[in-house]
Design a protein around this motif. Structure first.
Motif, PDB file in Angstrom:
ATOM      1  N   ALA A  69      42.669  29.842  22.499  1.00 22.74           N
ATOM      2  CA  ALA A  69      41.970  29.970  21.224  1.00 22.74           C
ATOM      3  C   ALA A  69      42.519  28.973  20.206  1.00 22.74           C
ATOM      4  CB  ALA A  69      42.094  31.396  20.703  1.00 22.74           C
ATOM      5  N   ALA A  70      43.837  28.784  20.211  1.00 18.94           N
ATOM      6  CA  ALA A  70      44.456  27.835  19.285  1.00 18.94           C
ATOM      7  C   ALA A  70      44.018  26.406  19.581  1.00 18.94           C
ATOM      8  CB  ALA A  70      45.973  27.962  19.359  1.00 18.94           C
ATOM      9  N   MET A  71      43.686  26.124  20.817  1.00 22.84           N
ATOM     10  CA  MET A  71      43.183  24.794  21.182  1.00 22.84           C
ATOM     11  C   MET A  71      41.743  24.584  20.731  1.00 22.84           C
ATOM     12  SD  MET A  71      44.588  24.309  25.061  1.00 22.84           S
ATOM     13  CE  MET A  71      46.337  24.249  25.434  1.00 22.84           C
ATOM     14  N   GLY A  72      41.079  25.678  20.360  1.00 21.35           N
ATOM     15  CA  GLY A  72      39.709  25.555  19.884  1.00 21.35           C
ATOM     16  C   GLY A  72      38.648  25.905  20.899  1.00 21.35           C
ATOM     17  N   LEU A  73      38.988  26.705  21.923  1.00 19.85           N
ATOM     18  CA  LEU A  73      37.989  27.093  22.922  1.00 19.85           C
ATOM     19  C   LEU A  73      36.843  27.848  22.251  1.00 19.85           C
ATOM     20  CD1 LEU A  73      36.985  27.540  25.858  1.00 19.85           C
ATOM     21  CD2 LEU A  73      38.419  29.606  25.912  1.00 19.85           C
ATOM     22  N   PRO A  74      35.625  27.329  22.304  1.00 21.17           N
ATOM     23  CA  PRO A  74      34.495  28.058  21.696  1.00 21.17           C
ATOM     24  C   PRO A  74      34.080  29.222  22.587  1.00 21.17           C
ATOM     25  CG  PRO A  74      34.047  25.677  21.925  1.00 21.17           C
ATOM     26  CD  PRO A  74      35.230  25.991  22.783  1.00 21.17           C
ATOM     27  N   PRO A  75      33.650  30.335  22.035  1.00 24.78           N
ATOM     28  CA  PRO A  75      33.174  31.464  22.856  1.00 24.78           C
ATOM     29  C   PRO A  75      32.020  31.029  23.758  1.00 24.78           C
ATOM     30  CG  PRO A  75      33.471  32.123  20.566  1.00 24.78           C
ATOM     31  CD  PRO A  75      33.634  30.641  20.593  1.00 24.78           C
ATOM     32  N   GLY A  76      32.067  31.521  24.990  1.00 21.71           N
ATOM     33  CA  GLY A  76      31.006  31.216  25.936  1.00 21.71           C
ATOM     34  C   GLY A  76      31.144  29.896  26.655  1.00 21.71           C
ATOM     35  N   THR A  83      43.541  25.395  41.482  1.00 21.04           N
ATOM     36  CA  THR A  83      44.922  25.581  41.916  1.00 21.04           C
ATOM     37  C   THR A  83      44.950  26.399  43.195  1.00 21.04           C
ATOM     38  OG1 THR A  83      47.107  26.456  41.310  1.00 21.04           O
ATOM     39  CG2 THR A  83      45.184  27.635  40.461  1.00 21.04           C
ATOM     40  N   ARG A  84      45.924  26.126  44.044  1.00 20.74           N
ATOM     41  CA  ARG A  84      46.139  26.942  45.245  1.00 20.74           C
ATOM     42  C   ARG A  84      46.989  28.165  44.931  1.00 20.74           C
ATOM     43  NH1 ARG A  84      46.378  21.638  46.811  1.00 20.74           N
ATOM     44  NH2 ARG A  84      44.991  20.995  48.508  1.00 20.74           N
ATOM     45  N   ASN A  85      47.674  28.141  43.798  1.00 19.63           N
ATOM     46  CA  ASN A  85      48.591  29.207  43.430  1.00 19.63           C
ATOM     47  C   ASN A  85      47.790  30.408  42.929  1.00 19.63           C
ATOM     48  OD1 ASN A  85      50.396  30.836  41.708  1.00 19.63           O
ATOM     49  ND2 ASN A  85      51.906  29.243  42.145  1.00 19.63           N
ATOM     50  N   SER A  86      47.729  31.475  43.725  1.00 10.78           N
ATOM     51  CA  SER A  86      46.889  32.622  43.390  1.00 10.78           C
ATOM     52  C   SER A  86      47.394  33.392  42.171  1.00 10.78           C
ATOM     53  CB  SER A  86      46.784  33.562  44.593  1.00 10.78           C
ATOM     54  OG  SER A  86      46.073  32.951  45.637  1.00 10.78           O
ATOM     55  N   LEU A  87      48.684  33.366  41.896  1.00  3.61           N
ATOM     56  CA  LEU A  87      49.189  34.032  40.695  1.00  3.61           C
ATOM     57  C   LEU A  87      48.727  33.284  39.447  1.00  3.61           C
ATOM     58  CD1 LEU A  87      50.862  36.234  39.371  1.00  3.61           C
ATOM     59  CD2 LEU A  87      52.885  34.773  39.620  1.00  3.61           C
ATOM     60  N   VAL A  88      48.860  31.971  39.461  1.00  2.00           N
ATOM     61  CA  VAL A  88      48.382  31.171  38.334  1.00  2.00           C
ATOM     62  C   VAL A  88      46.877  31.363  38.156  1.00  2.00           C
ATOM     63  CG1 VAL A  88      48.015  28.801  37.519  1.00  2.00           C
ATOM     64  CG2 VAL A  88      50.223  29.454  38.479  1.00  2.00           C
ATOM     65  N   GLY A  89      46.135  31.362  39.273  1.00  2.00           N
ATOM     66  CA  GLY A  89      44.696  31.554  39.196  1.00  2.00           C
ATOM     67  C   GLY A  89      44.307  32.897  38.605  1.00  2.00           C
ATOM     68  N   THR A  90      45.042  33.948  38.965  1.00  2.00           N
ATOM     69  CA  THR A  90      44.751  35.279  38.434  1.00  2.00           C
ATOM     70  C   THR A  90      45.035  35.353  36.941  1.00  2.00           C
ATOM     71  OG1 THR A  90      45.219  36.342  40.562  1.00  2.00           O
ATOM     72  CG2 THR A  90      45.348  37.723  38.608  1.00  2.00           C
ATOM     73  N   LEU A  91      46.183  34.853  36.513  1.00  2.00           N
ATOM     74  CA  LEU A  91      46.523  34.875  35.086  1.00  2.00           C
ATOM     75  C   LEU A  91      45.510  34.057  34.286  1.00  2.00           C
ATOM     76  CD1 LEU A  91      50.415  34.422  35.293  1.00  2.00           C
ATOM     77  CD2 LEU A  91      49.125  36.555  35.020  1.00  2.00           C
ATOM     78  N   ALA A  92      45.114  32.915  34.839  1.00  2.00           N
ATOM     79  CA  ALA A  92      44.137  32.074  34.148  1.00  2.00           C
ATOM     80  C   ALA A  92      42.805  32.802  33.990  1.00  2.00           C
ATOM     81  CB  ALA A  92      43.948  30.765  34.920  1.00  2.00           C
ATOM     82  N   MET A  93      42.383  33.496  35.028  1.00  2.00           N
ATOM     83  CA  MET A  93      41.096  34.199  34.996  1.00  2.00           C
ATOM     84  C   MET A  93      41.037  35.207  33.855  1.00  2.00           C
ATOM     85  SD  MET A  93      39.334  36.313  38.154  1.00  2.00           S
ATOM     86  CE  MET A  93      40.663  37.543  38.304  1.00  2.00           C
ATOM     87  N   TYR A  94      42.042  36.070  33.754  1.00  2.00           N
ATOM     88  CA  TYR A  94      42.037  37.076  32.687  1.00  2.00           C
ATOM     89  C   TYR A  94      42.170  36.448  31.310  1.00  2.00           C
ATOM     90  CZ  TYR A  94      42.403  40.585  36.348  1.00  2.00           C
ATOM     91  OH  TYR A  94      42.150  41.379  37.445  1.00  2.00           O
ATOM     92  N   ALA A  95      42.962  35.388  31.218  1.00  2.00           N
ATOM     93  CA  ALA A  95      43.154  34.734  29.915  1.00  2.00           C
ATOM     94  C   ALA A  95      41.863  34.083  29.435  1.00  2.00           C
ATOM     95  CB  ALA A  95      44.264  33.691  30.024  1.00  2.00           C
ATOM     96  N   ILE A  96      41.141  33.471  30.342  1.00  2.00           N
ATOM     97  CA  ILE A  96      39.871  32.832  29.969  1.00  2.00           C
ATOM     98  C   ILE A  96      38.895  33.870  29.440  1.00  2.00           C
ATOM     99  CG2 ILE A  96      37.851  31.628  30.920  1.00  2.00           C
ATOM    100  CD1 ILE A  96      39.903  30.281  32.903  1.00  2.00           C
ATOM    101  N   TRP A  97      38.779  34.993  30.138  1.00  2.00           N
ATOM    102  CA  TRP A  97      37.892  36.060  29.647  1.00  2.00           C
ATOM    103  C   TRP A  97      38.351  36.566  28.278  1.00  2.00           C
ATOM    104  CZ3 TRP A  97      38.278  38.880  34.990  1.00  2.00           C
ATOM    105  CH2 TRP A  97      37.365  38.305  35.892  1.00  2.00           C
ATOM    106  N   ARG A  98      39.667  36.779  28.114  1.00  2.00           N
ATOM    107  CA  ARG A  98      40.186  37.318  26.857  1.00  2.00           C
ATOM    108  C   ARG A  98      39.906  36.364  25.701  1.00  2.00           C
ATOM    109  NH1 ARG A  98      41.478  42.385  26.120  1.00  2.00           N
ATOM    110  NH2 ARG A  98      42.960  42.409  27.853  1.00  2.00           N
ATOM    111  N   ALA A  99      39.961  35.083  25.977  1.00  2.00           N
ATOM    112  CA  ALA A  99      39.737  34.097  24.919  1.00  2.00           C
ATOM    113  C   ALA A  99      38.255  33.890  24.613  1.00  2.00           C
ATOM    114  CB  ALA A  99      40.374  32.763  25.318  1.00  2.00           C
ATOM    115  N   GLY A 100      37.390  34.579  25.371  1.00  2.00           N
ATOM    116  CA  GLY A 100      35.957  34.438  25.147  1.00  2.00           C
ATOM    117  C   GLY A 100      35.310  33.365  25.982  1.00  2.00           C
ATOM    118  N   GLY A 101      36.075  32.778  26.919  1.00  2.00           N
ATOM    119  CA  GLY A 101      35.540  31.718  27.766  1.00  2.00           C
ATOM    120  C   GLY A 101      34.904  32.262  29.031  1.00  2.00           C
ATOM    121  N   VAL A 102      34.416  31.342  29.846  1.00  2.00           N
ATOM    122  CA  VAL A 102      33.780  31.660  31.117  1.00  2.00           C
ATOM    123  C   VAL A 102      34.652  31.101  32.241  1.00  2.00           C
ATOM    124  CG1 VAL A 102      31.739  31.277  32.559  1.00  2.00           C
ATOM    125  CG2 VAL A 102      31.479  31.665  30.104  1.00  2.00           C
ATOM    126  N   PHE A 103      35.025  31.955  33.174  1.00  2.00           N
ATOM    127  CA  PHE A 103      35.883  31.584  34.306  1.00  2.00           C
ATOM    128  C   PHE A 103      35.062  30.753  35.296  1.00  2.00           C
ATOM    129  CE2 PHE A 103      37.540  33.169  38.569  1.00  2.00           C
ATOM    130  CZ  PHE A 103      38.656  32.338  38.597  1.00  2.00           C
TER     131      PHE A 103
END
Length: 586
Positions: A69-76, A83-103
């Motif tokens: 959000a601080a970077m300016g991600l617009p909603p939607g 990434t091959r790293n499934s932990l990084v991928g999982t954290l990214a997925m939830y963070a994108i949704w929380r920030a209003g983005g689309v995974f």
């Protein structure tokens, strides 16, 4: 198909109401788990022996969301993840949704034209990736608009750390450290989202054009995971080694766990040699096995302790003919099967009672409902439960999901009679159950949804002897299913056509030697006067395609057979190769 128990047939409205009551919004479920069971382990990341509790996952993903959000991600707006790293991928997925983005996950096998096409088509705000993709991304830097990269850099001791020199990213990219995002201290965004808002863009292969981005609403995930959730309780542990760029890994396992508060044993990829060691490590009671994974496990030499494991529920897709043999060897009490698709979610389901009253999973290792409770839950919810000893038709998918209307259609969209093969189509009874559309492809969307039916592109049949059940027959057109991946014949042909000396290419699916999936065969018409051999074609394929897309069979021909309207007669090529392979085998 005779059910083991008398069925309670719930109405579509009852099923939909129950599904909605369990919650449409996956982020709400994460919040509930973090509040109600903060200290329970959610992610057991076996690659690095990391255990993250629900409260920790929420806290970390909130911080990443705040950074986005601080970077300016617009909603939607989409944020891609490579990434091959499934932990990084999982954290990214939830963070994108929380920030209003689309995974928007990206297949980590892609490179070159395949990678640049998807990134340009998605046009993401940013790409979350890791340092192992520096070379692949730098190779296409001049061909893509994307400039913002959020890079995970493994540290010494991490399983994905490279001790050797790591290539630098092209200087055209603006880099941010993903680890810094995980420690961001800004305010967590609160972006209003509803069940019909777009959550994901997941790419699925096409047959006559480039891969298509499927826009999935939040409710799509609820609908897709609902039948699978009915097979487990909060006591079950889910095992996931499927890639998170597919709906099976990201949603059917990782996200699904939030509805019941399950622990997920998470690994980056399937390993036939370490599979049972991992099951023991995380104590998994439920998993998904896709096609060739099953014969790989069965090929191992039998051991006296094959049944001494915690798995008692396994979803197999497609359902192999030898499902009962697999279940008896490894002590799997219940096997589920069905039909799942990126566009239409979960269309069919069935539960198979493989062992009856025999002991499969040892009592001391059992998790979830008892056998009697499991059977009773099937009866109460209307799920089809059948005896694993009775023969099931090849491609058996079970009974249709009540919230969808189902049809088997001919070329003019007329219904075909039971037993006849046609194209499987769905019509949602309620909003938000299927894809919203294909990204930037309105004509393709209209064609797929013509006459108010979503056309799946799969050839299926209604089983005449049991008219409320269905079976998968084949893929229509040029779609191949290879090692769990949907591969577009169009993409294979387009990449091979770039090679000098290639005049025309035809790619067709051929039944695989192991499992129920396909191998890819290509027929290449060589330009007059050009010099081209099979070895050169293979080198080109290896340089431009991920392994699962590379053709197993390559045939160079003087001319491809065509119709009067100059369409390649692929069925003739397939028939020709099958005859050749049959003769060679004989």
């Amino acid at each position: 198909m005779t059910p083991l128990t008398p069925m309670t047939r719930l109405t579509p409205q009852q099923v939909f109401d129950d599904m909605r009551a369990q919650g449409d919004m996956v982020l709400d479920k994460l919040d509930e788990c973090a509040a109600q069971m903060p200290d329970k382990v959610y992610l057991h990341y076996g690659e690095d022996n990391i255990r993250m509790r629900f409260s920790e996952v929420k806290a970390q993903t909130d911080r990443i969301a705040a950074a986005l959000a601080a970077m300016g991600l617009p909603p939607g707006q989409p944020v891609s993840v490579l990434t091959r790293n499934s932990l990084v991928g999982t954290l990214a997925m939830y963070a994108i949704w929380r920030a209003g983005g689309v995974f928007a996950p990206v297949n980590f096998g892609f490179r070159g034209a395949l990678l640049s096409y998807q990134l340009n088509d998605t046009a993401p705000f940013a790409l979350i990736t890791d340092s192992s993709f520096a070379a692949a991304l730098s190779e296409i830097a001049a061909e893509i608009e994307l400039r913002r990269l959020l890079v995970h850099r493994p540290g010494a001791g991490d399983h994905d750390f490279s001790a050797g020199p790591v290539p630098d990213f092209d200087p055209r990219f603006a880099l941010s450290d993903f680890a810094a995002l995980r420690g961001h201290s800004g305010p967590v965004p609160h972006v209003p989202r509803g069940p019909l808002d777009i959550a994901n863009i997941v790419y699925t292969s096409g047959t006559t054009g480039p891969s298509k981005g499927v826009l999935q609403p939040f409710r799509w995930m609820n609908h897709y995971t609902y039948p699978l959730r009915a097979t487990t309780t909060s006591a079950d542990v889910l095992y996931c080694d499927l890639p998170l760029y597919h709906v099976g890994g990201a949603f059917a396992l990782v996200a699904r766990a939030l509805w019941q508060g399950n622990t997920v044993g998470l690994w980056d990829r399937f390993s036939p040699t370490r599979f049972w060691e991992r099951i023991e490590d995380c104590g998994a009671s439920s998993c998904i096995l896709l096609d060739v994974m099953i014969p790989w496990l069965m090929n191992a030499a039998p051991r006296p302790g094959d049944r001494a494991n915690t798995l008692n529920k396994v979803h197999m897709q497609p359902l192999p003919v030898n499902h009962n043999e697999v279940a008896r060897r490894f002590g799997i009490d219940f096997v589920s099967c069905g039909f799942g698709q990126t566009e239409s979610g979960s269309g069919f389901a069935c539960v198979i009672d493989e062992l009856g009253d025999q002991t499969g999973t040892p009592a001391a290792l059992w998790k979830g409902r008892s056998k009697a409770e499991y059977r009773a839950s099937c009866q109460a919810s209307g799920r089809l439960l059948v005896d694993g000893n009775q023969p099931l038709p090849k491609g058996f998918m079970g009974r249709a999901n009540p919230v969808l209307e189902v049809a088997i259609l001919d070329e003019d969209d007329n219904h075909v009679p039971p037993g006849a093969v046609g194209q499987l189509a769905f019509r949602p009874r309620f909003p938000g159950l299927l894809l919203q559309e294909y990204l930037r492809k309105p004509q393709v969307t209209v064609k797929a949804q013509r006459n108010c039916w979503f056309h799946t592109g799969d050839a299926c049949r209604q089983i005449a002897e049991a008219p409320d059940t269905y079976a998968f027959v084949d893929r229509m057109g040029g779609l191949c299913r290879v090692r769990g991946e949907n591969v577009s014949s169009f993409d294979v042909e387009a990449l091979l056509a770039r090679q000098p000396g290639v005049r025309a290419v035809a790619a067709v699916p051929i039944p695989a030697q192991v499992g129920d999936e396909d191998e890819i065969a290509v027929f290449i018409e060589v330009t007059s006067g050009a010099t081209l051999d099979e070895a050169a074609v293979r080198r080109h394929a290896q340089a431009s395609m991920p392994g699962f897309m590379q053709p197993r069979y390559i045939r160079l021909v003087d001319a491809l057979p065509v119709t009067a309207t100059n369409k390649i007669e692929k069925y003739k090529l397939k028939q020709q190769l099958l005859q050749e392979l049959g003769s060679a085998a004989a």
